[in-house]
Structure formats: C-alpha cells, structure tokens
Motif scaffolding. Structure first.
Motif, short mmCIF file in Angstrom:
data_model
loop_
_atom_site.label_atom_id
_atom_site.label_comp_id
_atom_site.label_asym_id
_atom_site.label_seq_id
_atom_site.Cartn_x
_atom_site.Cartn_y
_atom_site.Cartn_z
N HIS A 1 65.69 65.91 36.97
CA HIS A 1 65.83 67.29 36.47
C HIS A 1 65.45 68.44 37.65
CE1 HIS A 1 65.72 64.62 33.12
NE2 HIS A 1 66.51 65.55 32.51
N THR A 2 66.23 68.52 38.52
CA THR A 2 66.01 69.56 39.37
C THR A 2 67.24 70.59 39.53
OG1 THR A 2 66.65 68.27 41.14
CG2 THR A 2 64.21 68.26 40.79
N ALA A 3 67.07 71.81 39.91
CA ALA A 3 68.16 72.62 40.29
C ALA A 3 67.89 73.78 41.27
CB ALA A 3 68.72 73.26 38.96
N TYR A 4 68.71 73.95 42.47
CA TYR A 4 68.66 75.03 43.27
C TYR A 4 69.87 76.02 43.05
CZ TYR A 4 67.70 77.67 47.38
OH TYR A 4 67.35 78.72 48.24
N MET A 5 69.36 77.12 42.74
CA MET A 5 70.32 77.97 42.33
C MET A 5 70.24 79.28 43.28
SD MET A 5 71.50 79.35 38.57
CE MET A 5 71.82 77.63 37.98
N LYS A 6 71.43 79.78 43.76
CA LYS A 6 71.29 80.71 44.89
C LYS A 6 72.39 81.84 44.64
CE LYS A 6 72.10 81.43 50.02
NZ LYS A 6 72.10 80.87 51.35
N LEU A 7 71.91 83.06 44.63
CA LEU A 7 73.00 84.23 44.49
C LEU A 7 72.99 84.79 45.72
CD1 LEU A 7 72.36 83.50 41.49
CD2 LEU A 7 73.03 85.75 40.95
N SER B 1 67.07 83.28 45.06
CA SER B 1 67.32 81.86 44.95
C SER B 1 66.05 81.30 44.09
CB SER B 1 67.52 81.08 46.22
OG SER B 1 66.49 81.09 46.93
N VAL B 2 66.32 80.39 43.46
CA VAL B 2 65.40 79.52 42.58
C VAL B 2 65.71 77.93 42.87
CG1 VAL B 2 64.65 79.06 40.29
CG2 VAL B 2 65.54 81.14 40.85
N ALA B 3 64.40 77.38 43.12
CA ALA B 3 64.24 75.87 43.08
C ALA B 3 63.34 75.69 41.90
CB ALA B 3 63.50 75.35 44.29
N ALA B 4 64.06 74.98 41.04
CA ALA B 4 63.13 74.51 39.68
C ALA B 4 63.28 72.92 39.78
CB ALA B 4 64.10 74.97 38.73
N ALA B 5 62.18 72.36 39.50
CA ALA B 5 61.90 71.02 39.25
C ALA B 5 61.09 70.53 38.06
CB ALA B 5 61.27 70.39 40.56
N LEU B 6 61.70 69.77 37.16
CA LEU B 6 60.79 69.14 35.92
C LEU B 6 60.67 67.69 35.89
CD1 LEU B 6 63.01 71.46 33.28
CD2 LEU B 6 60.82 72.23 34.44
N ARG B 7 59.60 67.52 34.89
CA ARG B 7 59.63 66.06 34.55
C ARG B 7 59.47 66.00 33.09
NH1 ARG B 7 57.08 61.74 37.70
NH2 ARG B 7 55.58 61.60 36.15
N LEU B 8 60.47 65.66 32.40
CA LEU B 8 60.47 65.63 31.09
C LEU B 8 60.06 64.33 30.42
CD1 LEU B 8 64.04 67.57 30.58
CD2 LEU B 8 61.79 68.41 30.35
N ILE C 1 58.26 69.26 28.44
CA ILE C 1 57.79 69.17 29.99
C ILE C 1 56.63 68.70 30.35
CG2 ILE C 1 58.00 70.77 31.78
CD1 ILE C 1 59.53 72.68 30.10
N GLU C 2 56.40 67.60 31.39
CA GLU C 2 55.42 67.11 31.60
C GLU C 2 54.88 67.75 32.75
OE1 GLU C 2 54.58 62.18 31.37
OE2 GLU C 2 55.97 62.98 32.95
N GLU C 3 55.51 68.09 33.54
CA GLU C 3 55.18 68.66 34.95
C GLU C 3 56.20 69.51 35.41
OE1 GLU C 3 54.10 65.57 37.85
OE2 GLU C 3 53.11 67.27 38.90
N ALA C 4 55.87 70.91 36.01
CA ALA C 4 57.04 71.49 36.62
C ALA C 4 56.70 72.27 38.02
CB ALA C 4 57.34 72.67 35.35
N GLN D 1 69.20 74.49 33.43
CA GLN D 1 70.16 73.46 34.45
C GLN D 1 69.46 72.34 34.78
OE1 GLN D 1 73.12 75.05 37.38
NE2 GLN D 1 72.37 73.31 38.55
N ALA D 2 68.33 72.57 35.27
CA ALA D 2 67.43 71.44 35.52
C ALA D 2 66.80 70.58 34.31
CB ALA D 2 65.88 72.05 36.20
N ALA D 3 66.82 71.32 33.15
CA ALA D 3 66.21 70.42 31.90
C ALA D 3 67.73 69.73 31.50
CB ALA D 3 66.03 71.41 30.93
N ALA D 4 68.85 70.35 31.79
CA ALA D 4 70.05 69.51 31.44
C ALA D 4 70.36 68.44 32.08
CB ALA D 4 71.15 70.41 31.32
N GLY D 5 69.40 68.17 33.17
CA GLY D 5 69.79 66.86 34.24
C GLY D 5 70.21 67.20 35.52
#
Ligand SMILES: Cc1cc2nc3c(=O)[nH]c(=O)nc-3n(C[C@H](O)[C@H](O)[C@H](O)COP(=O)(O)OP(=O)(O)OC[C@H]3O[C@@H](n4cnc5c(N)ncnc54)[C@H](O)[C@@H]3O)c2cc1C
Ligand code: SF4
Ligand code: FES
Ligand code: FES
Lengths: 339, 176
Positions: A226-232, A244-251, A256-259, A324-328
């Motif tokens: 559950h990670t996403a890198y999004m850049k504008l 830009s954003v780097a998002a990382a989740l553990r579900l 959300i267990e950890e972010a 997006q990260a949450a969606a996989g």
C-alpha cells in the motif's frame, strides 16, 4: 568551465584522503549535476575526485537485518529496475522513475542524487545574489519569481527546495545514509541528512566536507503493498516536481496500522512530520482521517506569492496519494510512474 | 559506472591532460584529453563525429544521446576522462559497415519521424538504448521512456510510431 586537476582514487580511504587534501575539490560520480553546475560557473572546484571506480560501492546487497544496502555508485536506473527493490520497495522504484529522463537515470548515482543541489533559478545564475552560493550575499528569490520555491521550512535567508524524487521515497522508508570520513564511518538517518536553510543555506546536508557517502541502507521492508508516489509537474515527464508525495500504509482489518508520509518540492528537505503519521494510526483509511493528517503535515505552510497555489495543491495530492496507497498502490491503477 | 577489473590509478602530480582510451564505433582511440572536455566535445571537435548534436549542453534535450557500453547517456554531461575505457556508439556507428541502415533508421524514414533532423541522431541512439533496456511495452511506455529527447519540430507522433514498430518486430522475432 573552470580549469581543475583530476584524480581517480581506487579505494574509499584514498578518496577521502584526496578530499581532505583538497577541501574545495568535489567528488564526481555520474556528473549529471556537478558538470551542469560547473558549466554554469556555480561550481568551480580546483580538483575533481572521480569516485566512479572505487570498488565495493556499485551493488545492491542484502543486509543481515533483512534490509538492503544500495551502494553509492549504483545508478538510479539500476535501483529502479532492481528485482529486490521493485518487489520489496516499490515506492522507491516508482519515485526514481518519476525523475529526470532514462538517459540521466542511467548515469546518475545514488550518492549523487542525495547530494544534488537545488534547481532555484537564482542559484543557477551567478549574476544574482544567492546565500546558498555565497554566504551573506542575499537571496534574489525572495520577492522574485517563486513558482518552484518552498512553502515549508524556509528562512529569511533561503526559500529553495530540494529537487530529488528519490530522496522523498528514502525519507518515507526511513533509509540510513552510510558515510566515511578521515575519522571513520558513521550512519546518518535520512531525517537528519538534509538540512533546513536557517541562517546557513550554503549547507544542504549534515555530511562533513571531508566525508563521502558509501551506501544507502533500507530497513527490512514493511511497506510493500500500500504505497504510492505521486508527482505533479509542469509537463507529464522530464520535469522537476512542483509537489510530490510519498505515501506508505500498512493496513490491517480495515484500519491503518502504520503510516509514512513525505512531501517533495515543498522544502529544502523531504518534508515529514511524525505527528501526521501518528494521526493516521488506528484509523480507517477515509477522507476525514487523511484530511487530519494533511492539516498536521502542512501546518505552518506559507507561500511566497507565485507559489501560494502549492499549499492547496500539496493537500490535494496528499489526499489522492493516500487514497491510492489505501487502494493498493499504483499498480492497482495500472500505472507506473506516469502520474 | 563502467566496472573495470584493474582500475588505473591517477596521481595529482600528473599534468592536467589525461591519457584515456575510448573505443568509438568499434575503433580504438588513445587520446590525451583535458579533464574538462565533455564526451560530446571530444566526439565532435576531436574525432570529427558531428552526428551527435549539441542542443542545450545541460542535459535538458537529449540531442547528445550516445551509447556508452551499450547504455544511453547524455554526452554533454559526461566528462570524457570519467568514461576512460568505454565503448561508445554514436549515430555514425548505427548502420552496418556496408551502409545497410539499422531497422530503427529505416523505421524513422518509413514513418517520416523527423522534420529538421537535428534531434534525430539523439532520438535514434536513445531508442536503441530503450530497446536494449526492454521496459517499453506500448506507446505510452515509449512516450515516457523517450521523454529525455526533445523534438522542437514536434515530430513525436511519428517518432513513437517508428520506435513502436521496431519494438514490436523485435518482440515478434524473439517470440518466434
Ligand atoms: C535536465 C535534468 C532533469 C532532472 N530531473 C530530475 C527529476 O525530475 N528528479 C530528480 O530527482 N532528479 C532530477 N535530475 C537530477 C539528477 O537526479 C541528478 O543530477 C543526479 O541524481 C545526480 O547524480 P550524479 O551521480 O550524476 O551526481 P554528480 O553530478 O556526480 O554529483 C552531484 C553532487 O554529489 C556529490 N557526490 C556524488 N557522489 C557522492 C558521494 N558518494 N559522496 C559524497 N558526495 C557525492 C558531488 O560532489 C556533487 O556535489 C535532473 C537532472 C537534469 C540534468
Ligand atoms: S532561494 Fe536559496 S538558492 Fe535560491 S537565491 Fe535564495 S538563497 Fe539562493
Ligand atoms: S545537448 Fe546534451 S542534453 Fe541537450
Ligand atoms: S526533427 Fe527537428 S527537432 Fe526533431
């Protein structure tokens, strides 16, 4: 370009000694940033120390704790397409592929990417005053054209941003930079590697002038699905980030267990706030939760005029990247570094 | 970075010029170069290989793209000394010795993938690198992975078509 002498050490110790003997000299790895800056007379090193053939720094290897060591000379392309990295740290691969061009990534190295300088236009123009280039000279960007400049962590002396995509992912993944100097080796966590400008904008990092980066160590993978890198950016590819954003989740069980969250293009370093990550913990991955994290991460954001839009933009990209990260992650969207 | 079994050592005491060896389009050259000479200037000014173009000289356009040890790079940002020992391919080395065009060159002509032609040597060397790398599956991938080559004439549609054509043929041949 200025005239300089050239040495090609063949061990880390030789390289470090060469730097100690020429404090104004520069290490050169891929050369994609340094040569550019030398052509613009922003850098005028009397000596280049070519570390490109120092052995032992050009591999990705497993660490005993389950993490990976990326040698300082491993190119950005090799990291991005490395099987172990693509499998366990897709966020890093995605961030690297969102940066520069295929040609540049083939030459650019991990160490050089960490130490690349700002793309502030005034920094690149020696006819303009710049505190980062010359201590105490003043800052032409403040009150100037500030579209690419910082909204967080800036000072009255410098409002530049750090341009790297790779570093935003490394910050979110809590990588550790291994360095060597005349007095031995030490480890610098990513959170402490890049500096905010304060009253010393000439210092981009906490690396000593006599130290060199030997590797970047990734801790055992905890954020893979559950990670996403999004850049504008101003065009679809081959441009630096506006935000830009780097998002990382553990579900787990819908919570959300950890972010981990890091922003790029907004400050002189990848922007993290552990409180924002804490605010996500234990909550459902919904918009209200993401909004709260964005409030904390962007707290204190201030525009310079031309870049006021970045504050709203950063929030929007943050919310999208988290969703997006949450969606996989990006693979769920069928994309790879095309955002 | 090109790995080298026995890395040659250089001392500061050397005069500024540095002795290097480069194999360019199959031919070995032993050269004394000033360390501030870029690979691009070396190719064009010393070796007379003016097919490789200087567009921006700052890594922003891709006109200077060549293959170094098979890998596409921007020759304007590579100091020649740092590439000592490398095998370099420029546009002059892409066609066969008897003049038969490489399939990519033929595809560029067939698809009318150029106007002024200034970006074309870089586009072709870049596309060669892209094909070797093997990460492009469709037109979107080609657009993304060729983004380091700017075409001021805007011939992009036909450039993508030409590269896609060769990529598909290569894939069909490997599958067969
Ligand atoms: C047109 C263009 C577009 C780009 N777009 C992007 C982008 O979108 N996103 C992005 O992230 N980057 C982008 N880049 C920047 C690119 O990623 C960097 O130039 C590259 O990563 C630098 O790596 P290098 O090995 O070439 O460094 P070099 O140019 O060799 O060195 C850069 C600096 O790092 C120092 N250094 C290098 N290695 C070490 C070491 N091991 N220890 C200590 N110091 C060291 C050098 O002394 C120098 O000061 C772009 C560059 C260009 C030219
Ligand atoms: S923002 Fe920083 S880098 Fe840009 S001109 Fe001001 S001091 Fe220099
Ligand atoms: S001339 Fe090298 S990228 Fe433009
Ligand atoms: S054909 Fe003219 S620049 Fe590409």
């Amino acid at each position: 370009m200025n005239r300089f002498t050239y040495v090609r050490p063949v061990t880390v110790a030789d390289a470090v000694a060469a730097k100690a003997g020429a404090p104004a000299g520069r290490f050169i790895a891929g050369g994609t940033n340094l040569v550019d800056l030398m052509k613009s007379d922003v850098e005028r090193p009397p000596r280049l120390i070519d570390i490109g053939r120092v052995p032992g720094m050009d591999a990705v290897t497993a660490l005993p704790d389950g993490g990976l060591r990326i040698g300082a000379l491993v190119t950005n392309a090799r990291v991005a397409y490395d099987r172990q990295i693509a499998a366990a740290y897709p966020l890093l691969a995605e961030a690297i592929l969102a940066g520069a061009s295929a040609q540049l990534r083939n030459a650019a190295t991990t160490g050089g990417n960490l130490l690349q300088r700002t793309r502030c236009h005034y920094f690149y123009d020696p006819s303009m005053p710049c505190n980062k280039r010359t201590r105490g000279a003043g800052c032409a960007a403040i009150g100037g054209v500030t579209r690419m400049h910082a909204i967080l962590g800036a000072s009255e002396h410098c409002i530049a941003t750090h341009p790297s995509d790779m570093c935003v992912a490394l910050a979110a993944l809590e990588a550790v930079v291994q360095v060597s100097g005349p007095h031995g080796a030490r480890a610098i966590p990513m959170a402490e590697f890049h500096r905010l400008p304060g009253d010393r904008p000439d210092l981009d990092t906490t690396l000593g002038a006599d130290e060199m980066v030997t590797s970047v160590d990734l801790p055992a993978a905890r954020f893979t699905t559950h990670t996403a890198y999004m850049k504008l950016r101003d065009r679809a590819s081959y441009a630096f980030a506006i935000v830009s954003v780097a998002a990382a989740l553990r579900l787990r069980d819908g919570r959300i267990e950890e972010a981990r969250l890091a922003l790029g293009g907004v400050a002189q370093k990848p922007w993290r706030r552990p409180e924002a990550e804490e605010a996500l913990r234990g909550r459902a991955p919904d918009e209200a939760t993401f909004d709260r994290a964005a409030d904390i991460l962007l707290d204190g954001a201030r525009g310079q005029g031309d870049n006021d839009f970045k504050i709203g933009l950063a929030r929007a990209v943050l919310l999208r990247a988290l969703a997006q990260a949450a969606a996989g992650g990006s693979d769920a969207q069928g994309g790879h570094a095309r955002a | 970075m090109p790995p080298s079994a026995t890395p040659p050592r250089r001392d500061a005491a050397d005069s500024t010029a540095v002795a290097i060896t480069l194999t360019v389009n199959g031919r070995e050259h032993r050269l004394e170069v000033e360390p501030w000479t870029t690979l691009l200037d070396l190719l064009r000014e010393r070796l007379g290989l003016t097919g490789t173009k200087k567009g921006c000289d700052h890594g922003q356009c891709g006109a200077c793209t060549v293959l170094a040890d098979g890998v596409r790079i921007n020759a304007c940002l590579a100091l020649a000394v740092t590439r000592d020992g490398a095998a370099v391919t420029t546009i002059e080395g892409v066609a066969a010795a008897d003049g038969t065009l490489h399939p990519l060159q033929a595809a560029f002509i067939a698809h009318d993938a150029l106007q002024c032609g200034y970006c074309t040597p870089g586009q072709i060397c870049s596309a060669l690198g892209l094909l070797t790398e093997g990460h492009a599956r469709d037109a979107d991938d080609i657009r993304e992975l060729m983004s380091g080559n700017i075409c001021r004439c805007g011939a992009y549609q036909n450039i993508v078509a030409a590269v896609l054509d060769v990529a598909r043929t290569e894939r069909a041949e490997t599958a067969a």
